[in-house]
Design a protein around this motif. Structure first.
Motif, short mmCIF file in Angstrom:
data_model
loop_
_atom_site.label_atom_id
_atom_site.label_comp_id
_atom_site.label_asym_id
_atom_site.label_seq_id
_atom_site.Cartn_x
_atom_site.Cartn_y
_atom_site.Cartn_z
N ARG A 94 23.39 37.52 79.95
CA ARG A 94 23.31 36.84 81.23
C ARG A 94 21.96 37.04 81.87
NH1 ARG A 94 29.19 38.45 83.59
NH2 ARG A 94 30.14 36.38 83.49
N GLN A 95 21.54 38.29 81.91
CA GLN A 95 20.26 38.59 82.53
C GLN A 95 19.13 37.83 81.85
OE1 GLN A 95 20.22 42.92 82.41
NE2 GLN A 95 20.47 42.93 84.64
N ALA A 96 19.23 37.75 80.53
CA ALA A 96 18.15 37.11 79.78
C ALA A 96 18.08 35.61 80.01
CB ALA A 96 18.30 37.42 78.30
N ILE A 97 19.22 34.95 80.02
CA ILE A 97 19.18 33.49 80.08
C ILE A 97 19.28 32.93 81.49
CG2 ILE A 97 20.17 33.26 77.78
CD1 ILE A 97 22.77 32.46 78.99
N ASN A 98 19.47 33.78 82.46
CA ASN A 98 19.67 33.26 83.80
C ASN A 98 18.37 32.82 84.48
OD1 ASN A 98 22.39 33.10 84.21
ND2 ASN A 98 22.21 34.08 86.22
N ILE A 99 18.52 31.88 85.34
CA ILE A 99 17.40 31.42 86.14
C ILE A 99 17.81 31.55 87.60
CG2 ILE A 99 15.99 29.45 86.77
CD1 ILE A 99 16.29 28.40 83.98
N GLN A 100 16.91 32.05 88.39
CA GLN A 100 17.16 32.23 89.83
C GLN A 100 17.69 30.94 90.45
OE1 GLN A 100 16.62 35.26 90.21
NE2 GLN A 100 17.10 35.59 92.37
#
Lengths: 227, 227
Positions: B203-209
């Motif tokens: 999640r952290q890797a693929i997430n965008i603000q």
DNA sequence: CCCCTTTTTAATCATTTGTTAACTGAGGAA
DNA sequence: TTCCTCAGTTAACAAATGATTAAAAAGGGG
């Protein structure tokens, strides 16, 4: 619920012919005359089937097809390629791009209809195998989502199971005991009143203002899912 | 299109028996009788499945297996270990090297066939396409790179496999157990909570603000990849 | 031996669940 | 009709369950 057919074709005469015939067959039809727009529209509208011209301005049918087949979100929309030349080579190339069928112009409307029907029959059950509907309720066991009138509803796990159970036998009245056994499990002990509480929660979640409630109370017998 | 089975085994009698039976089943079969050659052949021919003797001249089956499992290009070729001793200890060791299954000699051809079929069924669909997209996610199985909105994202090996698995069936909810079986492997035991940790990292890797998160948590059911 | 990844663990946070008790309303008896 | 009783409804709350997170421990490869 009729299927939505998208036409990507630049020759206006062919478009209107197709449109006329397909609408007569009961399909919802939309179209685009250039490749770039077609791709955009397809991604937006997510039709159930695509009729695509081999050659298109801006972006060729081949390119669109390849693009769609790469994307998991669109790769099971069946594509029928329309082409002027009847060469075997093109046919192979078409299948190579991921097209599901191939028709050479001029084509008989009757044959096209048959192919469309066959592809739709093939693709529909794939996407709806574990989806159950009852009137305006829809529950998807794969994605664990519930919809009422196409609007998503969020349910807790127990409410989901409860509704899932009711929808297997709509209109049938289940006693609290039956519900406990089937939704909670055979050898688990909770109070009868707990069922009432979850029924209430389910009711609140799936109800729509000014519509007759979906869950019927049958005094001294239990509950049932009604239309 | 029949699958290609490679046999790494030095006993001629076993080889010919296997070969006869497998060809009758419709598989393409090739083989090698010493370890070093076997490894070379496997890398050259890229078979769909390998039957490997535990002990082999030159280079043991264990070594070959380890070697293959290290290399991204070959690590999803399923390996069945053949061994004379029926000891549990060896079995564990075999799985440890990355073997996917384990058969003790003497074995029933029927059972072996069943295992082969099961492993092939499991691995075939993986080779669907080298580049897969889902909405704004793109994953390249050859270069092992992942992009979100055309920007590259770096993932650890496990996160990569996890995403790769999710993307095969987007929107489908998988339980932790299913994820463990499919991403980690059938016969490896790790805690359920480990899945959560990797989900978090993914999640952290693929997430965008300021964008809705791609991985949905379905309480008491699992996780799914959403658009 | 060091670095990187994976796994475990445990504290914390969030949601769901079951219980209780007061409330409401239907239906039968007088 | 009125009243009473019983079954169902509702809200509030405490307990349990499940998910998230950070940090430490354990592996494995170079």
């Amino acid at each position: 619920m009729s299927a939505h057919v998208f036409i990507a074709e630049d020759e206006a005469s062919i478009v209107s012919l197709l449109k006329y015939n397909l609408e007569k067959e009961g399909y919802k039809v939309s179209h685009s005359e250039n490749g770039e727009d077609a791709l955009k529209q397809i991604k937006l509208k997510q039709p159930d089937l695509i009729l695509m011209d081999w050659m298109l301005p801006e972006l060729s049918g081949v390119e669109i097809c390849k693009n769609l087949k790469k994307d998991n979100k669109f790769n099971d929309i069946p594509v029928i390629m329309l082409t002027a030349k009847g060469e075997e080579e093109d046919k192979l190339k078409a299948f190579d791009t991921g097209a599901d069928d191939y028709v050479t112009k001029p084509f008989s409307q009757k044959e096209l209809n048959a192919r469309i029907k066959s592809l739709l029959r093939r693709s529909k059950p794939q996407s709806s195998s574990d989806i159950v509907e009852f009137t305006d309720l829809k529950i998807d066991r794969i994605t664990k989502r519930v919809y009422r009138k196409d609007k998503e509803i969020t349910l807790g796990p127990t409410e989901f199971k409860l509704l899932d159970f009711f929808i297997k036998n709509p209109k049938r009245v289940y006693s609290r005991e039956q519900l406990l056994n089937n939704v909670w499990g055979e050898n688990i002990y909770v109070e009868f009143r707990t069922v009432d509480v979850h029924i209430r929660r389910l009711r609140q979640a799936i109800n729509i203002q000014n519509t007759k409630p979906l869950i019927r109370t049958v005094r001294s017998a239990g509950y049932s899912l009604e239309s």
